[in-house]
Design an enzyme around this catalytic site. Sequence first.
Site, mmCIF file in Angstrom:
data_model
loop_
_atom_site.group_PDB
_atom_site.id
_atom_site.type_symbol
_atom_site.label_atom_id
_atom_site.label_comp_id
_atom_site.label_asym_id
_atom_site.label_seq_id
_atom_site.Cartn_x
_atom_site.Cartn_y
_atom_site.Cartn_z
ATOM 1 N N TYR A 40 0.831 -1.215 0.000
ATOM 2 C CA TYR A 40 0.000 0.000 0.000
ATOM 3 C C TYR A 40 0.860 1.257 0.000
ATOM 4 O O TYR A 40 0.370 2.344 -0.310
ATOM 5 C CB TYR A 40 -0.930 0.046 1.222
ATOM 6 N N HIS A 98 0.201 -11.775 1.686
ATOM 7 C CA HIS A 98 -0.797 -10.971 0.984
ATOM 8 C C HIS A 98 -1.527 -11.719 -0.142
ATOM 9 O O HIS A 98 -2.743 -11.624 -0.281
ATOM 10 C CB HIS A 98 -0.133 -9.707 0.434
#
Length: 268
Positions: A40, A98
């Site tokens: 991110y 992830h």
Amino acid sequence: MSTIPSFGLGTFRLQGQVVIDSVRNGLELGYRAIDTAQIYGNEAEVGEAITASGVPRQDLFLTTKIWVDNYAPDKLVPSLEESLAKLRTDSVDLTLIHWPAPNNGVPLEAFMKALADAKEKGLTRQIGISNFNIELTKQAIAAVGKDAIATNQIELSPYLQSRKLVEFLQSEGIHVTSYMTLAYGKVLGDPVLATIAERRHATVAQVALAWALQLGYSVIPSSTRRENLASNLLAQTLHLTDEDMAQIAALERNGREVNPDGLAPTWD
């Protein structure tokens, strides 16, 4: 905190001052769980906002996710240490893989064991997975044991209910965390949800979030607007009837929003 909070603040796609403001507002409104990820590109800003908030670290539940470039056993722990430095903390509460990234060259067993090693070192209190299908979850269980896997964070919304995967996870005692619960906002225009919202004197977003909460999932909605952050929190006290839940169950349409090539598994 050790168990995974049912309600948290997502930070996907939020950058710079926008994420600082969102986290600050969220903490002021009473959010105590924050979800971020290495990819991110906002861990430092999240850390800055938390530090400035004055909320004691022990009152917060922080989640980050290891990006695919860092799955190799010699990279995973150092990458998490870097994340901790950005987040200005000695450890996070939860660290997830992830994406399974089946063809990225690092065997699943190797990165799961490296993640378990990070937990052993005290860098993270719990570990888990994200975007894993049934078969890959089984492989993760084989690598580290099902009791070690705190959650599988998966895309779930009224339009994508993934019942087969959810049933499997629940049968193994692995908690389900729902992301994209509003399907990028697509569910906000849904007439069925709008009717339920009217009936319950709620917003459509509250209805969708309450649906996920009542199914036992954790949710991590994000917003850049303080009023939406406040409004979303009220989903926790909204009770949907069996009829409401049945009507939402009927909205399933395999409406997946996130399916990156090379990272995603073959979905169940």
